[in-house]
Scaffold this active site. Structure first.
Site: not given
Ligand SMILES: C[S@@+](CC[C@H](N)C(=O)[O-])C[C@H]1O[C@@H](n2cnc3c(N)ncnc32)[C@H](O)[C@@H]1O
Lengths: 251, 365
Positions: A67, A124, A146, A221
């Site tokens: 992700g 994934a 998430d 990120t």
């Protein structure tokens, strides 16, 4: 999936925005190899694989960012581990395409750099064993996954009891799972499930203090940067894959 | 209809009837107790038919599950000793050599039940992300092998099933059936129309049989077109619905049926070099049928026909008692298979769409 002639300018995020959640249980149309041996990695790491073929060496992907979102971690890790193949896996079409275009642009702006990172659009939760052999990976990253707050959606969480068996399968003994999140409830969920799994052992501060990756997890990120801007908390949990205690006890 | 042939006993389950035939061909009908919490089950109008049956290797226990989520365990003398309410509908059950009962549910989870203790909570052994269609345990008791709608065969250690020993990958559609030969070669049948042979500990495919070879092109086309029209499913091969295996010495007989084809194809498999050769096929009078293979092949429609193998010939044999008994229940017989069209994935392709629009955007710059 990127265009034949990659643009040399960095892609603009506004063209690649997409709804935040994609249902990992739905039957999307994915391209995936039937077995890891059938995977054509050359397409993704042409320079690295060419070099290694010339030296008769065998390189394979060892770090996987699950992700990966817009790809910030890949770009941070690339110069830190120049000889390691690093892959981002992202389920959303536009977001993964953004990362691919971003890497292509970086490669053409900085020749001979960023050759060791790539991104694949895939789920994934379903296809790891199609891409990776048993024990192939050294590091797995779950950065700001998430949260899926509702109880009914907990089975969509990317870390759960059953999926941990698959992550353990693709990880080498001693391989590491890094998790970080701003959601306390999710942090506890992930740490709890990993702690209960017999093939994982939590790593303490002492063990982690020389790991240069740790400090990068907080804000490499896009999601991490957003949390920083909003003054959110960040919870880290790192686990190591160990050999099966069941066999250690019986032998 | 679910059929089980184990320890010289033939079990036939259909609707809510459970019959067991002894080798003498005598049979008895077993009692199927109602759920212990009748209130709860009133809500469920899915029916109460039997869905799965399995026996322990030592023939101490036989267990069945039903559509209304009952798990009933029988002892050696066919008396029900447990009547458990399952949290989810079971899709497949089997006994481990230690007589722990493994239940694979609709969600893809496998639970272990201790049938010796009343009210014992089951333990979650492993989970797939999609429905588990078949599950077997190796004779050594060290591995559980499960297969699912996502083309995967997973080999997990047992009882430490959090530890995956291997995946056997290669099937291009859902995997319908698993069987272990005596020499430990794994056979798997699939919606992609093949049977594959595996070294399952190494995840290595050793050989493959394409069961669509014998299907006439025109018939294949017709079925494919119907599926496309009626269910919007696009396939090019017919799925293997049922694979029965009978082993003696080095010769293995495979009896195979394909979706919508009223035939049973017989193959010989050499268990040493794993070469397969086509032997013969048997036409079945009805489109819906069940069959099983012991030393003979029995086909059940609304009656029973038996066949003997003699080299490459198959001869009809009498099976009067079996036929008479089964025919009596002909209104209750239901023939289901492991291959439901529901296992196909409706593929929605959102990538091409996106890439097309992106191309337009870049060109209009
Ligand atoms: C909140 S974002 C975090 C992204 C990135 N790691 C970061 O820190 O910026 C979570 C990402 O995981 C992706 N994702 C969710 N489920 C996935 C799955 N099953 N396979 C691959 N990616 C997934 C989502 O599309 C989303 O981009």
């Amino acid at each position: 999936m990127t265009e034949a002639a990659p643009s040399t300018s960095l892609p603009q995020k506004r063209h690649y925005r997409q709804r935040a959640h994609s249902n990992p249980m739905a039957d999307h149309c994915f391209d995936y190899p039937q077995t890891p041996d059938e995977m054509d990695w050359f397409k993704h790491y042409p320079e690295m694989i060419k070099q290694n073929n010339d030296n008769n060496e065998n390189v394979q992907v060892e770090f996987l960012d699950i992700g990966c979102g817009y790809g910030g971690l890949l770009i941070t890790l690339s110069p830190m581990f120049p000889n390691t193949l690093i892959l981002g896996m992202e389920i959303r079409v536009k977001v993964s395409d953004y990362v691919m275009d971003r890497i292509a642009a970086l490669r053409s702006q900085h020749p001979s750099q960023y050759q060791n990172i790539a991104c694949i659009r895939s789920n994934a939760m379903k296809y790891l064993p199609n891409f990776f052999k048993k024990g192939q990976l050294k590091k797995l990253f779950f950065l700001y996954p998430d949260p899926h707050f509702k109880k009914a959606k907990h089975k969509w969480r990317i870390i759960n009891e059953c999926l941990l068996a698959e992550y353990a399968y693709v990880l080498a003994d001693g391989g590491i799972i890094y998790t970080i999140t701003d959601v306390k409830d999710l942090h506890e969920w992930m740490a709890d499930h990993l702690s209960k799994h017999p093939l994982f052992e939590r790593m303490g501060e002492e063990e982690l203090k020389d790991d240069p990756i740790i400090e990068k997890l907080y804000s490499s990120t896009e999601e991490g940067q957003k949390v920083t801007r909003n003054n959110g908390d960040k919870f880290l949990a790192v686990f190591k894959k160990i050999s099966d205690p069941y066999f250690n006890n019986t032998s | 209809m679910v059929i089980l042939y184990e320890n010289n006993l033939l079990w036939c389950a259909f609707s809510r009837k459970l019959l067991v035939f002894h080798s003498s061909n005598e049979h008895e009908e077993l009692e199927i107790p109602e759920p212990e919490l009748p209130k709860e089950s009133v809500k469920e109008n899915n029916g109460k038919n039997i869905t799965c049956i399995t026996s322990s290797k030592d023939s101490e226990y036989t267990a069945i599950t039903t559509q209304n989520k009952q798990l009933i365990v029988y002892n050696k003398v066919f008396k029900p000793i447990r009547n458990i309410k399952l949290p989810k509908v079971a899709n497949k059950i089997c006994f481990a050599p230690n007589n722990e009962l493994l239940v694979a549910d609709k969600n893809g989870d496998v639970w272990a039940y201790n049938v010796n203790i009343d009210n014992e909570k089951p333990v979650l052994l492993l989970g797939h992300l999609s429905i588990i269609i078949d599950m077997i345990i190796s004779p050594c008791g060290k591995y559980i092998i499960t297969c699912d709608r996502d083309e995967k065969i997973r080999v997990s250690h047992y009882p430490n099933s959090y530890n995956i020993a291997m995946f056997c990958l290669g099937h291009k559609e859902f995997v319908t059936q698993l069987h272990l030969l005596k020499n430990n070669v794994l056979l798997s049948a699939s919606g992609d129309g093949t049977v594959r042979m595996w070294n399952y500990l190494e995840g290595k495919q050793l050989n493959m049989l394409d069961c669509n070879d014998r299907v006439e092109e025109s018939i294949l086309k017709k079925i494919v077109n119907e599926l496309h029209k009626e269910e919007e499913i696009d396939i090019s091969r017919l799925p293997v619905c049922n694979m029965q295996v009978q082993e003696n010495d080095n010769n293995v007989i495979l009896a195979i049926s394909l979706y919508k084809i009223p035939k049973i194809y017989l193959y010989k498999l050499n268990s040493e070099n794993l070469k397969c050769s086509y032997v013969n096929h048997i036409e079945v009078e009805k489109e819906n049928f069940s069959f099983f293979l012991s030393s003979r092949l029995y086909i059940i429609t609304d009656k029973v026909t038996g066949y003997n193998f003699n080299n490459n010939d198959v001869d009809l044999v009498a099976c009067k008692l079996l036929d008479e008994t089964i025919s009596r229940y002909k209104d209750l017989l239901n023939h289901s298979t492991n291959c439901s069209t529901l296992f196909y994935k409706k593929k929605h392709n959102n990538i091409e769409d996106y890439l097309f629009r992106k191309k337009q955007r870049l060109e209009s710059k």
